[in-house]
Design a protein around this motif. Structure first.
Motif, PDB file in Angstrom:
ATOM      1  N   UNK A   1      71.392 -39.541  66.964  1.00  0.00           N
ATOM      2  CA  UNK A   1      71.853 -38.167  67.157  1.00  0.00           C
ATOM      3  C   UNK A   1      73.227 -38.224  67.809  1.00  0.00           C
ATOM      4  N   UNK A   2      74.194 -37.580  67.167  1.00  0.00           N
ATOM      5  CA  UNK A   2      75.588 -37.676  67.600  1.00  0.00           C
ATOM      6  C   UNK A   2      76.132 -36.277  67.875  1.00  0.00           C
ATOM      7  N   UNK A   3      76.678 -36.011  69.060  1.00  0.00           N
ATOM      8  CA  UNK A   3      77.276 -34.699  69.343  1.00  0.00           C
ATOM      9  C   UNK A   3      78.695 -34.615  68.801  1.00  0.00           C
ATOM     10  N   UNK A   4      79.160 -33.388  68.550  1.00  0.00           N
ATOM     11  CA  UNK A   4      80.524 -33.180  68.053  1.00  0.00           C
ATOM     12  C   UNK A   4      81.014 -31.804  68.484  1.00  0.00           C
ATOM     13  N   UNK A   5      82.316 -31.699  68.700  1.00  0.00           N
ATOM     14  CA  UNK A   5      82.942 -30.432  69.073  1.00  0.00           C
ATOM     15  C   UNK A   5      84.172 -30.211  68.200  1.00  0.00           C
TER      16      UNK A   5
ATOM     17  N   UNK B   1      81.947 -39.069  62.933  1.00  0.00           N
ATOM     18  CA  UNK B   1      81.183 -37.816  62.941  1.00  0.00           C
ATOM     19  C   UNK B   1      82.024 -36.696  63.533  1.00  0.00           C
ATOM     20  N   UNK B   2      82.718 -36.996  64.625  1.00  0.00           N
ATOM     21  CA  UNK B   2      83.586 -36.008  65.261  1.00  0.00           C
ATOM     22  C   UNK B   2      84.681 -35.538  64.311  1.00  0.00           C
ATOM     23  N   UNK B   3      85.345 -36.476  63.643  1.00  0.00           N
ATOM     24  CA  UNK B   3      86.426 -36.125  62.734  1.00  0.00           C
ATOM     25  C   UNK B   3      85.912 -35.341  61.525  1.00  0.00           C
ATOM     26  N   UNK B   4      84.760 -35.723  61.010  1.00  0.00           N
ATOM     27  CA  UNK B   4      84.190 -35.025  59.851  1.00  0.00           C
ATOM     28  C   UNK B   4      83.813 -33.596  60.207  1.00  0.00           C
ATOM     29  N   UNK B   5      83.306 -33.402  61.413  1.00  0.00           N
ATOM     30  CA  UNK B   5      82.946 -32.055  61.857  1.00  0.00           C
ATOM     31  C   UNK B   5      84.188 -31.190  62.023  1.00  0.00           C
TER      32      UNK B   5
ATOM     33  N   UNK C   1      84.095 -41.475  54.770  1.00  0.00           N
ATOM     34  CA  UNK C   1      84.661 -42.221  55.887  1.00  0.00           C
ATOM     35  C   UNK C   1      83.828 -43.447  56.261  1.00  0.00           C
ATOM     36  N   UNK C   2      82.513 -43.362  56.140  1.00  0.00           N
ATOM     37  CA  UNK C   2      81.654 -44.468  56.566  1.00  0.00           C
ATOM     38  C   UNK C   2      81.415 -45.494  55.462  1.00  0.00           C
ATOM     39  N   UNK C   3      81.601 -45.079  54.225  1.00  0.00           N
ATOM     40  CA  UNK C   3      81.321 -45.982  53.109  1.00  0.00           C
ATOM     41  C   UNK C   3      82.170 -47.246  53.179  1.00  0.00           C
TER      42      UNK C   3
ATOM     43  N   UNK D   1      80.442 -44.711  63.876  1.00  0.00           N
ATOM     44  CA  UNK D   1      79.698 -43.503  63.490  1.00  0.00           C
ATOM     45  C   UNK D   1      80.048 -42.317  64.376  1.00  0.00           C
ATOM     46  N   UNK D   2      80.081 -42.497  65.697  1.00  0.00           N
ATOM     47  CA  UNK D   2      80.349 -41.369  66.599  1.00  0.00           C
ATOM     48  C   UNK D   2      81.732 -40.763  66.374  1.00  0.00           C
ATOM     49  N   UNK D   3      82.820 -41.552  66.376  1.00  0.00           N
ATOM     50  CA  UNK D   3      84.140 -40.935  66.152  1.00  0.00           C
ATOM     51  C   UNK D   3      84.314 -40.359  64.756  1.00  0.00           C
TER      52      UNK D   3
END
Length: 282
Positions: free
Chosen positions: A77-81, A127-131, A161-163, A123-125
C-alpha cells in the motif's frame, strides 16, 4: 607409551577427510530453485547473466552464492499526494499488486538489490508521479465523481513506468481518496444550496398546480352556471328552481315549514317561497 597410528591408519583418516570434503563440496555445488522463485548466481561477487528459474542448478563451490527472489504476487500500500487541475489538494492511498519478471531478476539484482529497495526506490516514487499525472487532468470534483477514469489514467502511467524496471503491475485499487477541508466545506455548502433550489422548484410547481386547479374549478363552475342558465331558460326551468330550493332547505337543516306559498302559475311564475309560521308568531 601410546602407540602411534600406522601409515595405513593415517591413510584411512586422510581418505575419510577427503571423502567428507567431497560430499560437502557436492552439496555446495548445487542449488534448488522452488516454484515462485528466481535466483541470481554471483561468482566472486559478480552477478552472472541469466536468471536461475525453478529446478536444480550447478554453482561453483566456495566462490559463489545465489540470491533468491520471490516472483509471486506481492502487495504493498503506497500513499500519494497531488494537486488537481483546479489547484485543489488531493491525497490517495493505492494498493498495488505486482510481481517481479523472473527473466529480469539479474538486472534487478544489479540495479536495485532487495525487494525492500524496489518498493522504496522504484514503486513508491513512481506511484507518486503517476498519481500526479492522473490528478492533473481533472478537477477535484471530477476526480471524485469519475473515480474509475482517474484510476485508469493512473494505471496506464504506472504500468509504463514500472515495466522498464522488470516490475509487472497486475492490479491497483484506490484504498482511500481524500481532499482538503476547504473543499469538503464547499461541497457541503453546494449540496445545501442544491437542496434549497430543489425545494424552491417543488414549491413553485406545487403553487402552479394549485393555481391550475383553481382555474379548472372556476372554469367548471362557470360552465355549470352557463348550463343552469340555459336550463332555466328552457321549458320546465321553474321546476328546476323549485327542486333546488327544496334541496337547499334540506341541506340547511331548518325545521319543516308549516306553510308553503307557491308562486303564480304560468310562464312568469316566481320562485317558490317558504316560511315557518312559528317564526312569524315569535
Amino acid at each position: 607409551m601410546s602407540k602411534q597410528p600406522s601409515f595405513d591408519g593415517w591413510q584411512s583418516i586422510v581418505g575419510g577427510l577427503i571423502a567428507a570434503l567431497l560430499v560437502l563440496l557436492s552439496f555446495n555445488s548445487f542449488v534448488v530453485i522452488n516454484p515462485g522463485q528466481a535466483g541470481v548466481l554471483s561468482v566472486l561477487g559478480k552477478a552472472q547473466d541469466g536468471a536461475l528459474l525453478e529446478g536444480i542448478h550447478f554453482k561453483p563451490p566456495l566462490v559463489s552464492s545465489v540470491d533468491i527472489y520471490d516472483v509471486t504476487v506481492q502487495k504493498f500500500e503506497v500513499p500519494a499526494q497531488s494537486s488537481t487541475k483546479d489547484l485543489q489538494d488531493l491525497s490517495a492511498s493505492f494498493a498495488i499488486n505486482f510481481r517481479l519478471d523472473p527473466t529480469e531478476v539479474v538486472t534487478i539484482r544489479r540495479t536495485q538489490g532487495t525487494l525492500q529497495n524496489i518498493v522504496a526506490k522504484i514503486i513508491a516514487p513512481q506511484t507518486q508521479e503517476s498519481f500526479k499525472i492522473a490528478a492533473a487532468r481533472r478537477t477535484v470534483e471530477e476526480a471524485i465523481t469519475k473515480r474509475s477514469e482517474l484510476k485508469e489514467d493512473f494505471d496506464n502511467a504506472l504500468n509504463s513506468r514500472l515495466e522498464k524496471y522488470g516490475i509487472i503491475v497486475l492490479d491497483t485499487s484506490v484504498v482511500d481518496l481524500a481532499f482538503s477541508p476547504e473543499f469538503a466545506k464547499a461541497v457541503e455548502e453546494k449540496q445545501i444550496a442544491e437542496q434549497r433550489a430543489q425545494r424552491a422548484v417543488y414549491v413553485a410547481q406545487e403553487a402552479e398546480q394549485q393555481a391550475q386547479a383553481d382555474i379548472n374549478r372556476a372554469k367548471g363552475k362557470a360552465e355549470a352556471q352557463r348550463l343552469l342558465a340555459e336550463t332555466l331558460k328552457a321549458q320546465g326551468g321553474e321546476l328546476v328552481l323549485q327542486k333546488e330550493a327544496i334541496e337547499a332547505w334540506r341541506e340547511g337543516g331548518a325545521p319543516m315549514p308549516k306553510v308553503l306559498v307557491m308562486g303564480g302559475e304560468g310562464k312568469g311564475a316566481a320562485i317558490p317561497f317558504m316560511f315557518n309560521l312559528t317564526d312569524l308568531a315569535n
